[in-house]
Design an enzyme around this catalytic site. Structure first.
Site, PDB file in Angstrom:
ATOM      1  N   ALA A   6       0.859  -1.179   0.000  1.00 16.16           N
ATOM      2  CA  ALA A   6       0.000   0.000   0.000  1.00 16.16           C
ATOM      3  C   ALA A   6       0.898   1.231   0.000  1.00 16.16           C
ATOM      4  O   ALA A   6       1.636   1.467   0.956  1.00 16.16           O
ATOM      5  CB  ALA A   6      -0.906  -0.004   1.230  1.00 16.16           C
ATOM      6  N   MET A   7       0.842   2.027  -1.071  1.00 16.08           N
ATOM      7  CA  MET A   7       1.770   3.136  -1.256  1.00 16.08           C
ATOM      8  C   MET A   7       1.019   4.460  -1.264  1.00 16.08           C
ATOM      9  O   MET A   7       0.111   4.667  -2.071  1.00 16.08           O
ATOM     10  CB  MET A   7       2.567   2.944  -2.540  1.00 16.08           C
ATOM     11  N   GLY A  10       4.493   8.526   0.438  1.00 13.63           N
ATOM     12  CA  GLY A  10       5.355   8.944   1.530  1.00 13.63           C
ATOM     13  C   GLY A  10       6.573   8.055   1.676  1.00 13.63           C
ATOM     14  O   GLY A  10       6.696   7.005   1.032  1.00 13.63           O
ATOM     15  N   VAL A  11       7.464   8.469   2.574  1.00 11.90           N
ATOM     16  CA  VAL A  11       8.725   7.758   2.732  1.00 11.90           C
ATOM     17  C   VAL A  11       8.529   6.366   3.335  1.00 11.90           C
ATOM     18  O   VAL A  11       9.221   5.408   2.961  1.00 11.90           O
ATOM     19  CB  VAL A  11       9.705   8.595   3.582  1.00 11.90           C
ATOM     20  N   CYS A 100     -10.550   3.781   8.646  1.00 13.04           N
ATOM     21  CA  CYS A 100      -9.914   3.610   7.346  1.00 13.04           C
ATOM     22  C   CYS A 100      -9.068   2.346   7.311  1.00 13.04           C
ATOM     23  O   CYS A 100      -9.104   1.591   6.340  1.00 13.04           O
ATOM     24  CB  CYS A 100      -9.064   4.840   7.018  1.00 13.04           C
ATOM     25  N   CYS A 198      -5.742  12.952   7.015  1.00  7.71           N
ATOM     26  CA  CYS A 198      -5.046  12.990   5.729  1.00  7.71           C
ATOM     27  C   CYS A 198      -5.915  13.475   4.585  1.00  7.71           C
ATOM     28  O   CYS A 198      -5.407  14.024   3.607  1.00  7.71           O
ATOM     29  CB  CYS A 198      -4.489  11.609   5.400  1.00  7.71           C
TER      30      CYS A 198
END
Length: 372
Positions: A6-7, A10-11, A100, A198
């Site tokens: 899951a991208m 972020g770092v 979420c 977010c």
């Protein structure tokens, strides 16, 4: 073995993808398009906001893996945004991240990953999953980097999912993760951590709530003290939170805090700091990571918000039997805790293992009657 990561752009998720590749997995990325919403009614994307998919794509190009972008805007609205605003309408302060994680990331996204051929789903959460050989079950544990630990947000993951999840950052510190991102040559190595909610990119959560259909007309209510005396007026009770001291708009020689919210009467209640402390609360809609039930009168560490250190407490079922998923439970703290907030999650730990948790429904606080 095939792994979906899951991208978010972020770092943390970027380093997770790189680590999964190093561990020999056949990796692809998954990015959720949930939109950056100006309105919960329309799900209109905010303008001039960063695009997680673009950042994620750059990382995937660097790693040589495929990225799938999935449109979850409608699902996210129904299963996170709508409950989020509904809780505020009832005078509670919800935590959308927990919803979420359970419903979207480890629900719909996990199903999408499986449909694309993944055996497991990896995320950049600072938490650990392990298998207890003695007990024969999976355990969710705190991340090694305690200030970054995110196990609190993960108590709602289900037993069928937990065996197929990986959190490779759980054994690392944030500093180490950034060093790895720099070594991998990621453009986002110094990208700031996401803050607060977010999906709100253009203003505060209160401004977002004020634009929803449920609460757009809720304003100009009374601010009262513990005796019901009117001290001033507010522009919407949902703009205040339990424990708040600043920005109250009330002149007083005493230090006053928000100690209660009354959605029915559209009132905000102020009191001294001592009035924030409670010893008991009721927690509802319990779920456990991999337990059928918990013993009654169980001693735990209870965490009542994401940055709460946790406090020693006893869990008691309301019927005197064992504590089962879905049940309400009474939580009694050894020492009174400040700003226990209905709508927030309460998560139960034994040592560093997160057993599960639920939602704070109420405390022993009684709203004051109007002054005569």
């Amino acid at each position: 073995m095939r792994a979906a990561v899951a991208m978010s752009g972020g770092v943390d998720s970027s380093v997770t993808a790189a680590l999964m590749l190093e561990q020999g997995y056949d990796v692809f990325g998954l990015t959720m398009d949930i939109g950056e919403f100006k309105s919960a009614e329309t799900c209109s994307p905010a303008k001039n906001t960063p695009t997680p998919a673009k950042d994620a794509q750059q990382v995937c190009d660097t790693l040589g893996i495929q990225l799938h972008v999935v449109d979850f805007k409608e699902i996210f609205r129904k299963e996170v945004l709508d409950p989020f605003t509904a809780e505020y309408a009832h005078g509670r302060t919800p935590n959308p991240c927990v919803l979420c994680n359970r419903r979207i990331k480890f629900g719909h996204l996990f199903q999408k990953a499986q449909a694309l051929g993944a055996d497991i789903l990896a995320t950049g959460h600072y938490a650990r999953i392990g298998f207890d050989e003695t007990l024969g079950r999976f355990c969710l544990r705190r991340g090694v980097d305690r200030p970054k630990d995110q196990s609190y947000f993960l108590f709602g993951i289900t037993k069928p999912a937990v065996a197929n999840l990986r959190f490779p950052l759980g054994e690392m510190t944030k500093e180490t993760v950034r060093e790895l991102a720099d070594r991998y040559g990621f453009h986002n190595a110094s990208k700031r951590d996401s803050q607060d909610v977010c999906f709100i990119q253009d203003g505060s959560y209160a401004d977002f709530i004020a634009r929803t259909s449920q609460l757009r007309h809720v304003s100009h209510g009374e601010i009262i003290d513990l005796k019901g005396n009117v001290l001033g007026h507010h522009e919407g009770y949902f703009r205040h939170t339990i424990g708040q001291r600043r920005g109250l708009g009330v002149a007083s020689t005493d230090r006053l805090y928000v100690v209660g919210l009354d959605a029915t009467r559209n009132q905000v209640v102020l009191g001294p700091e001592a009035a924030l402390y409670r010893s008991e609360m009721i927690v509802e809609n319990l779920s456990f990571i991999d337990h059928q039930a918990l013993a009654n009168n169980l001693q735990v560490t209870c965490q009542i918000r994401s940055r709460h250190a946790g406090a020693q407490a006893t869990l008691c079922s309301l019927d005197g039997e064992s504590i089962k998923p879905g049940d309400p439970v009474s939580v009694t703290f050894e020492q009174p805790q400040s700003a226990i907030t209905p709508g927030q999650a309460a998560v139960f730990y034994v040592d560093d293992e997160a057993l599960g948790g639920g939602w704070i429904a109420s405390t022993e606080f009684n709203m004051p009657s109007s002054a005569g």
